[in-house]
Every structure is written in C-alpha cells, then in structure tokens.
Write a protein that holds these residues in place. Structure first.
Motif, mmCIF file in Angstrom:
data_model
loop_
_atom_site.group_PDB
_atom_site.id
_atom_site.type_symbol
_atom_site.label_atom_id
_atom_site.label_comp_id
_atom_site.label_asym_id
_atom_site.label_seq_id
_atom_site.Cartn_x
_atom_site.Cartn_y
_atom_site.Cartn_z
ATOM 1 N N TYR A 73 1.402 -1.378 -0.139
ATOM 2 C CA TYR A 73 0.089 -0.011 0.342
ATOM 3 C C TYR A 73 0.973 1.526 -0.362
ATOM 4 O O TYR A 73 0.381 2.294 -0.886
ATOM 5 N N VAL A 74 2.040 1.433 0.695
ATOM 6 C CA VAL A 74 3.053 2.485 0.804
ATOM 7 C C VAL A 74 3.133 2.449 -0.621
ATOM 8 O O VAL A 74 3.482 3.359 -0.950
ATOM 9 N N GLY A 75 4.269 1.449 -1.398
ATOM 10 C CA GLY A 75 4.985 1.736 -2.344
ATOM 11 C C GLY A 75 3.569 1.918 -3.458
ATOM 12 O O GLY A 75 4.188 3.317 -4.302
ATOM 13 N N ILE A 76 2.390 1.791 -2.775
ATOM 14 C CA ILE A 76 1.305 2.379 -4.303
ATOM 15 C C ILE A 76 1.352 4.178 -4.350
ATOM 16 O O ILE A 76 1.760 4.506 -5.128
ATOM 17 N N ILE A 77 0.901 4.155 -2.954
ATOM 18 C CA ILE A 77 0.792 5.352 -2.901
ATOM 19 C C ILE A 77 1.918 6.468 -3.208
ATOM 20 O O ILE A 77 2.009 7.425 -4.226
ATOM 21 N N GLN A 78 3.343 6.235 -2.975
ATOM 22 C CA GLN A 78 4.173 6.270 -3.361
ATOM 23 C C GLN A 78 4.579 6.825 -4.933
ATOM 24 O O GLN A 78 4.867 7.848 -5.016
#
Length: 211
Positions: A73-78
C-alpha cells in the motif's frame, strides 16, 4: 515471523522512517516497499498452502499479511501520489490485530518478548492511523523517528539473535524490550517537536506513508 522476514521488516521500517522525516524521497522508498511487501505476501501464502491445516503454522503466517499489505500500500501511494487516508484506516485495523496477537504471544505461545514486540508494532501502526487516517500532520516527524527506532528494536536486533541461534525469551528480556520501546517513543516525541529542515526528499514525497 521468520528471522529472514523479520530482518527485512527492520530494513523497510528504517527506510520508511527516513522517508517520513524527509531524508529519502517517497518514490525511492517505494521500491523497497514493493520488494518486502511482495515477500511478506508470497511467503506466508506458500506456508499456508503447506500447513496441512496446522493451526499453529496458520497463526504464525497470518500476521505477516498485515505487514505485506501495508508495505505494498505504501509503495502504491508513493508511486501514484494518491491520498493516504485508506492506508490510515487500514492501519487502525492492523494495530488492533497486533494487540490481539501480542496478547496471544503472552498467553498462547509463551513468548513474552514477541508479545512486547507485537504491542510495540500496535503503537506504531496507531501512530500511522493518527497521521494518515485522521490527518494529524504534527505527528509526521514523531512517527518517522519512532519508526526508525522500532525498526531496530523489533526487527533488526531480534532478527540477528534468531539468525545466530541466540534468541531467548523470558519476562526479564521482555521488560528490557518494553523499556527500550518506551524510551524510543519518548525520544521520538522529543525529536518530533524539534523536527528537521525539509529538503528535496521531503518535498518529493507525495503522501506521508508508514512502515
């Protein structure tokens, strides 16, 4: 959690803590989040397939998805720049699950050290909820510093004890971990109030994101 998986939890927590305090660009941190997130989803899936419905094995693997989905999720957000509210509310779910797993480590598994570690993760993910779900931007640096400290207290250090066969668990060691975690939280609030100058890395982060 396996020793190898725990080592990389420490790595990605450290990276995301640096991102939160503005020292690493979000897109740069996203790459490690994708690597570790994929590992924390693929490995427990393999474990579950081979578990033969062994509840102890299933219990050990189930918590890994909480981490894997967070990192992905963090990777997608960034990488996309979408808002982090969804991740923030997912984080309160993770925090609640971590409390339950921590209690079970004390009562069912008999591992008080990892009981404290899971409760520490619950505090960390609760900070992510406050930061992202409720928009408490004033906690950005505090959360970042606590993430950096927790990376080593709950990830890197215990992972190396496990890898070298020197891991032991008892109430005394659990108290030491709890004291270290409490001290880290206090230090994080102190450093968070001071903050650091926001540089290029901080400006490039599209959304504040957790470990």
């Amino acid at each position: 959690m396996s020793s190898v998986g725990l080592l990389y939890v420490g790595a990605v927590l450290f990276m995301n803590g640096l991102m939160l305090i503005g020292l690493v660009p979000g897109k740069s941190a996203a790459i490690l989040n994708f690597f570790v997130g994929a590992m924390q989803v693929v490995f427990p899936t393999i474990i579950l397939i081979q578990s033969n419905n062994d509840l102890a094995i299933i219990f050990g693997a189930a918590g890994l998805y909480l981490f894997g989905f967070t990192y992905l999720y963090v990777g997608i957000i960034q990488m996309t720049g979408i808002s982090g509210e969804g991740l923030g509310w997912f984080s309160i779910f993770v925090a609640a699950c971590a409390v339950v797993i921590g209690i079970l480590q004390f009562t069912l598994v008999g591992d008080p050290v990892f009981g404290v570690i899971w409760l520490t993760w619950a505090v960390l993910w609760f900070l992510f909820f406050l930061l992202l779900g409720l928009g408490r931007d004033s906690l950005t640096f505090t959360t970042g510093w606590f993430t950096i400290f927790v990376a080593h207290i709950t990830g890197t250090i215990p992972a190396f004890f496990l890898l070298t066969g020197r891991y032991e668990t008892n109430d005394g060691y659990a108290v030491l971990v709890a004291i270290a975690a409490a001290a880290a939280l206090g230090a994080a609030f102190f450093l968070g109030r001071r903050g650091i100058p926001r540089g290029k890395a901080s400006q490039e982060n599209q959304a504040v994101a957790p470990a």
